[in-house]
Design an enzyme around this catalytic site. Structure first.
Site, mmCIF file in Angstrom:
data_model
loop_
_atom_site.group_PDB
_atom_site.id
_atom_site.type_symbol
_atom_site.label_atom_id
_atom_site.label_comp_id
_atom_site.label_asym_id
_atom_site.label_seq_id
_atom_site.Cartn_x
_atom_site.Cartn_y
_atom_site.Cartn_z
ATOM 1 N N SER A 41 0.821 -1.207 0.000
ATOM 2 C CA SER A 41 0.000 0.000 0.000
ATOM 3 C C SER A 41 0.853 1.254 0.000
ATOM 4 O O SER A 41 1.795 1.372 0.786
ATOM 5 C CB SER A 41 -0.940 0.014 1.212
ATOM 6 N N ASP A 42 0.499 2.162 -0.895
ATOM 7 C CA ASP A 42 1.086 3.489 -0.842
ATOM 8 C C ASP A 42 0.580 4.177 0.421
ATOM 9 O O ASP A 42 -0.564 3.956 0.841
ATOM 10 C CB ASP A 42 0.661 4.276 -2.087
ATOM 11 N N LYS A 43 1.409 4.988 1.048
ATOM 12 C CA LYS A 43 1.003 5.633 2.299
ATOM 13 C C LYS A 43 0.133 6.857 2.039
ATOM 14 O O LYS A 43 -1.010 6.929 2.497
ATOM 15 C CB LYS A 43 2.230 6.049 3.113
ATOM 16 N N THR A 44 0.664 7.788 1.277
ATOM 17 C CA THR A 44 0.008 9.080 1.118
ATOM 18 C C THR A 44 -1.265 8.954 0.301
ATOM 19 O O THR A 44 -1.249 8.503 -0.834
ATOM 20 C CB THR A 44 0.964 10.076 0.435
#
Length: 1068
Positions: free
Chosen positions: A501-504
């Site tokens: 998962s990308d954080k931002t």
């Protein structure tokens, strides 16, 4: 065109600061902000063209004007603006339906056409000069596209692929990476331009011929017939069914050929229609927005469409503008740019014209502003160095285009099943032919019988049931706010073993939010206050109220026409926090008298002013900035209006310790202070002689989305590993990971940075990657390597993201999941699933749905195969031993309808078994027919065969086969088959839970009674009414089978209970 926000009130954004919609100063700063505006940008002397420069033409109009040139499928957007004859016109008027030509996301344009075999709407297929050459070119294009389509279906493009493999998109340095380390004067010189004059119009045409338009050439959309053809070619089971239909037709079994063909047509139609519906839902999320920019050419300010830009153009931009190309900065005033869609970094990046060291990573190139990024604060001007695919976003686009689509685990399993059924079919034909040789029967006769049996053994209804089950899953997911673009992706969600998962914007909100407020002796958590509904100012302490007030007064963010605060991310956060406490913006009654802008050297900002008409109208100085810069200028701290004790060393130590604790959670700290009196009475440049009163500080961060931590915990309990991939710094990433429940071990064993990935080979990365849960400072290429390494380890990878930087990894992953609201259009285009409400927790529901669908597919596959094996066994035995046919043609047809019809379909809608989430994900290469499923098939088929043979042989004992005897055999087979349907439902599904199954089985039972007792049906199916004694025997036989099945089900449940699954929490 009308200006949508203050930043665009003037064609030249350098002529005024952010203003209101009417072009006047923003009401918050009326009369008071004039003196505090940033100074005008400096200019450099006009640079003459370098020696040796020869213009391509002496007249700016030597090439055809835009309105005289015929547009083509990849012409610039301005070609569709008839009113664009005058280049200086700031308001081009669109032609007919420009939405067909502009499909513009926040970061990427597309120019789709309705039919890739026809021209774009309004585009002539005849050449510019007209004549037959245009039609010949069109015919040649059609022929080339048809041949290319045929080769794509047949898979004949491997040679071209091999030729392209040595070239890796994105491997060469971009112009932005080159010019970032060079002085901007050199960039101007190499592009033969100047800040004050810009490019000469005469040079633009030549540059456009060399570099093309500032846009990405998206491959033409495949026509519907090609998509339909690829659907057939890519499904081995469909090909097997079509082959069996052809054989049946050749041997004269037209009925079989027609029924199989109809089944295949239903499968293809249902799947195709459902995927088209999902694509339509995706298209509804896209925004059609033409993109504009401000530039200078021939000393004339212009307001043009962004895809007219060429390298060397001088472009200016300010708050609220999106950067139209990769630009080397030449001038900047307090410029901050949001690059989160490109780098993943939440905080706006401060930009300056100063060159950076060579080989600086993407996020560190402060001298470059990138295509598609958003100006949050300040303004700037620079020279275009990269357009189209030569931009950083363009390289990402190339990487995404180079990724080939992968088949899902279910598709691979169905392909393997088709191969097994093919082998089984040939085995049956061979066996029957050998029997014929042994019995001295004719080859042609036995081959015909063998082919008929082989065709009967292939469950032609399997693709129908699978497709309908997947389609129902897609519909259920749409109700859960998830759009699934392709049917097999629903089941593939249940096979996920790793979620990257990308954080931002995915795990977090992608907006700075104040989470904690500290004043001496008090720490307030904003979320807690908001939850309990504390909204009255008097409920806050004086110090907290003062801290909030200073944060809003010392602030240049403003509310745009949409009612959203626009400006620097930290200043927007300081204004948004007021709503959590029910406070109004105090700037409405505040008269600002002076401002000292923030600078990276002094690390604070100050404003002075007063509240005219209030009881205390004294002028005050308000300051905000870093804790170190503020605290060293403070001599007292605020308790109340009449109480400001001295700030001793002990209190300073307490403040520093609290700040360190807050910063350890990845929060950014903004401290506030004030002093009574005019600004000139306080020497802010000399901390020793400065007497400010410390109010407090606010801690802000990009907070996790609600429900994400619970979703991660449940995913991990189901054996699914969750990995965070971000462009943020390592400390911020690990802090957020801990808050979300992603395990981060001691030391750095669980963390890997992009630089470390660059230093590793593929083998080293594969060895290390299984223990890493946080990847920091990553680029799109790093994300692709991470996904590739996980897949090489046999993992089924889901990638979530919302930015353009996530798109290549989204496409490479087995399942790409994009956000619907915050996601860019290119991310949605690359993804397989779109979360409409941006809720990460929806992935949990999707995984649950996927696992449930796979178990349901196994259930109806068990039923279908057991019925086919039973029928095949009976016919083979009767053929081998020269028995009378136990079933006639119409009876076999009815059994086939049962096998492929409503009861089978009903098994595909078993309710979700909550226990499936506790089971680990199935392996990528795990077959759909497992050992346990095969045993279940043999058990169910044995029940039907033994029961039917018992009745058949008993009735055949008198030496002849009467109509009653065949009716008894037929009815026993149907009753036992219906019992098999009921008992092959999910192990945890109660008898009455699947109401559709009970309904369809009951309807089939009543239909069977009609075949026995209704005279018309008796004639068609050659049946006879059965006595109550005969009927009781058959019911007793079915009840016996039901009990034996129940014993088998209980045994399987006991086996499942004995298997212990270790969740990742216990394994970590």
């Amino acid at each position: 065109m009308e200006k949508s926000r203050g930043a665009r009130a003037s064609p030249n954004p350098f002529s005024s600061p952010p203003s209101g919609a009417n072009g006047s100063a923003h009401p918050l700063y009326a009369s008071s902000r004039e003196g505090s505006r940033p100074p005008p940008l400096s200019t450099i002397p006009t640079r003459a063209p370098p020696a040796g420069y020869i213009p391509t033409t002496t007249s700016p109009t030597s090439y055809p004007p835009m309105h005289e040139r015929a547009p083509h499928s990849h012409s610039p957007a301005s070609a569709y603006f008839p009113g664009y004859a005058d280049p200086s016109s700031p308001n081009p008027e669109p032609g007919d339906d420009p939405a067909l030509h502009f499909a513009y996301s926040t970061t990427l344009r597309r120019h789709p056409t309705a039919d890739s075999f026809g021209p774009a709407p309004g585009v002539s297929t005849v050449g510019v000069g007209g004549g037959p050459e245009g039609w010949a070119a069109a015919a040649q294009r059609y022929l080339a596209q048809a041949l290319s389509a045929a080769r794509r279906i047949a898979g004949l493009k491997k040679e071209e692929k091999e030729e392209r493999e040595p070239h890796k998109p994105g491997s060469e340095p971009t112009p932005a990476s080159i010019y970032a380390s060079l002085p901007y004067t050199e960039a101007l010189q190499q592009h033969r331009t100047s800040l004050t004059e810009g490019l000469h119009n005469a040079a633009v045409h030549q540059l456009r011929e060399q570099y093309g338009y500032n846009e990405f050439e998206v491959p033409e959309t495949e026509p519907m017939w090609l998509k339909f053809g690829k659907t057939i070619w890519e499904s081995h089971l469909i090909l097997l069914l079509l082959g069996s239909a052809a054989l049946s037709a050749l041997l004269g079994n037209v009925d079989d050929a027609v029924s199989i063909s109809i089944a295949v047509l239903i499968v293809l139609t249902v799947g195709f229609v459902q995927e088209r519906r999902s694509e339509a839902s995706l298209a509804a999320l896209s925004k059609l927005v033409p993109h504009h920019c401000h530039l200078i050419r021939d000393s004339t300010p212009l307001h043009l469409l962004a895809n007219d830009l060429v390298p060397g153009d001088i472009v200016s931009f300010s708050v609220g503008d999106r950067i139209p190309a990769d630009i080397r900065l030449c001038e900047a005033v307090e410029l901050e740019v949001d690059e989160s869609s490109l780098t993943g970094e939440t905080r706006a990046v401060r930009k300056t014209p100063d060159a950076v060291p060579r080989n600086t990573e993407l996020a560190g190139r402060t001298s470059i502003v990138y295509l598609g990024t958003l100006v949050r604060n300040g303004r700037g001007r620079g020279v275009v160095v990269g357009t189209g695919t030569e931009t950083e976003f363009g390289r990402i686009f190339e990487m995404m285009q180079s990724v080939e689509e992968k088949r899902t685990p279910l598709q691979l399993s169905m392909d393997e099943l088709a191969k097994r059924l093919s082998v089984f079919s040939f085995g049956v034909i061979g066996f029957i032919c050998l029997v014929g040789v042994w019995q001295n029967r004719g080859w042609l006769e036995m081959f015909t019988i063998g082919v008929s049996l082989a065709v009967a053994a292939i469950p032609e209804g399997l693709p129908i049931v699978t497709t309908v089950t997947l389609a129902l899953g897609v519909l259920r997911m749409s109700k859960r706010k998830a759009i699934v673009k392709k049917l097999p992706s629903v089941e593939a969600l249940g096979s996920i073993s790793v979620v990257c998962s990308d954080k931002t914007g995915t795990l977090t909100k992608n907006e700075m939010t104040v989470t904690e407020i500290y004043v001496v002796d008090e720490l307030v958590t904003v979320s807690d206050m908001a939850v309990v509904g504390v909204g009255a100012p008097q409920r806050l302490s004086h110090a907290v109220h003062q801290t909030l007030r200073i944060g809003s007064l010392c602030n240049n963010a403003f509310r745009n026409d949409e009612g959203v605060f626009v400006g620097q991310s930290t200043e927007v956060a300081l204004l948004n926090v007021l709503e959590a406490f029910g406070l109004d913006d105090p700037r409405q009654n505040f008269q600002r008298l002076s401002e000292k802008p923030f600078s990276s050297e002094q690390k604070f900002m100050a404003v002075s002013g007063a509240f005219p008409g209030s009881p205390d109208a004294r002028e005050c100085l308000y300051v905000k900035g870093s804790l170190e810069a503020i605290l060293e200028r403070c001599k007292t701290y605020h308790v109340s209006d009449g109480s400001t004790p001295a700030l001793d060393s002990n209190t300073r130590g307490i403040i520093h310790s609290k700040a360190a604790a807050v910063a350890a959670h990845g929060q950014r700290i903004i401290a506030t202070a004030y002093a009574y009196g005019p600004a000139g009475s306080t020497d802010l440049d000399n901390p020793e002689r400065c007497f400010l009163t410390f109010a407090g500080f606010q801690g802000m961060m990009d907070p996790p989305r609600k429900g994400v931590s619970d979703a991660i915990r449940l995913l991990r309990s189901g054996g699914i590993k969750v990995v965070m991939i971000t462009g943020d710094a390592e400390t911020t990433a690990t802090s957020i990971a801990r808050q979300l429940g992603i395990p981060v071990g001691g030391g750095r064993s669980s963390v890997l940075t992009g630089t470390e990935i660059d230093d590793m080979g593929d083998r080293q990365l594969r060895e290390r990657i299984t223990s890493v849960t946080v990847f920091a400072r990553t680029t799109p290429r790093h994300k692709m390597r991470i996904v590739e390494a996980l897949q090489a380890e046999g993992k089924v990878v889901a990638m979530t993201g919302d930015g353009v930087n996530d798109a290549p990894a989204l496409k490479m992953a087995d399942i790409g999941v994009s956000m619907g609201k915050s996601g860019t259009d290119v991310a949605k285009e690359a993804a397989d699933v779109i979360l409409v409400d941006d809720n990460f927790a929806t992935i949990l529901s999707a995984v649950e749905e996927g696992k449930s669908i796979f178990h349901n597919i196994q259930n109806f596959l068990t039923f279908q195969l057991s019925t086919a094996v039973a029928a095949l066994t009976l016919i083979t035995l009767s053929t081998t031993f020269h028995w009378s046919n136990p079933l006639n043609a119409m009876q076999i047809l009815f059994i086939n309808i049962l096998m492929d019809g409503p009861p089978s379909q009903s098994l595909g809608v078993d309710p979700v078994d909550r226990a499936v989430m506790q089971k680990p994900p199935r392996a990528r290469d795990a077959p759909i027919i497992t050992r346990r499923l095969l045993i279940r098939v043999l058990f169910s088929a044995s029940m039907i065969v033994f029961g039917t043979l018992f009745v058949f042989l008993h009735e055949l004992s008198d030496g002849r086969m009467s109509k009653r005897d065949q009716t008894m055999t037929f009815t026993s087979f149907v009753f036992l088959d219906l019992v098999s349907a009921i008992q092959n439902r999910g192990l945890s599904c109660g008898l009455l839970q699947n109401r559709m199954l009970i309904t369809t089985v009951s309807a089939s039972f009543i239909t069977q009674l009609a075949l026995i007792y209704v005279p018309v049906m008796q004639t068609i199916f050659q049946t006879e009414s059965l006595s109550s004694r005969d009927f009781s025997i058959l019911l007793a036989l079915a009840a016996t089978s039901f009990l034996l099945h129940e014993i088998r089900r209980r045994y399987e449940r006991k086996l499942n209970a004995s298997i212990v699954y270790f969740p990742l929490e216990e394994m970590a």
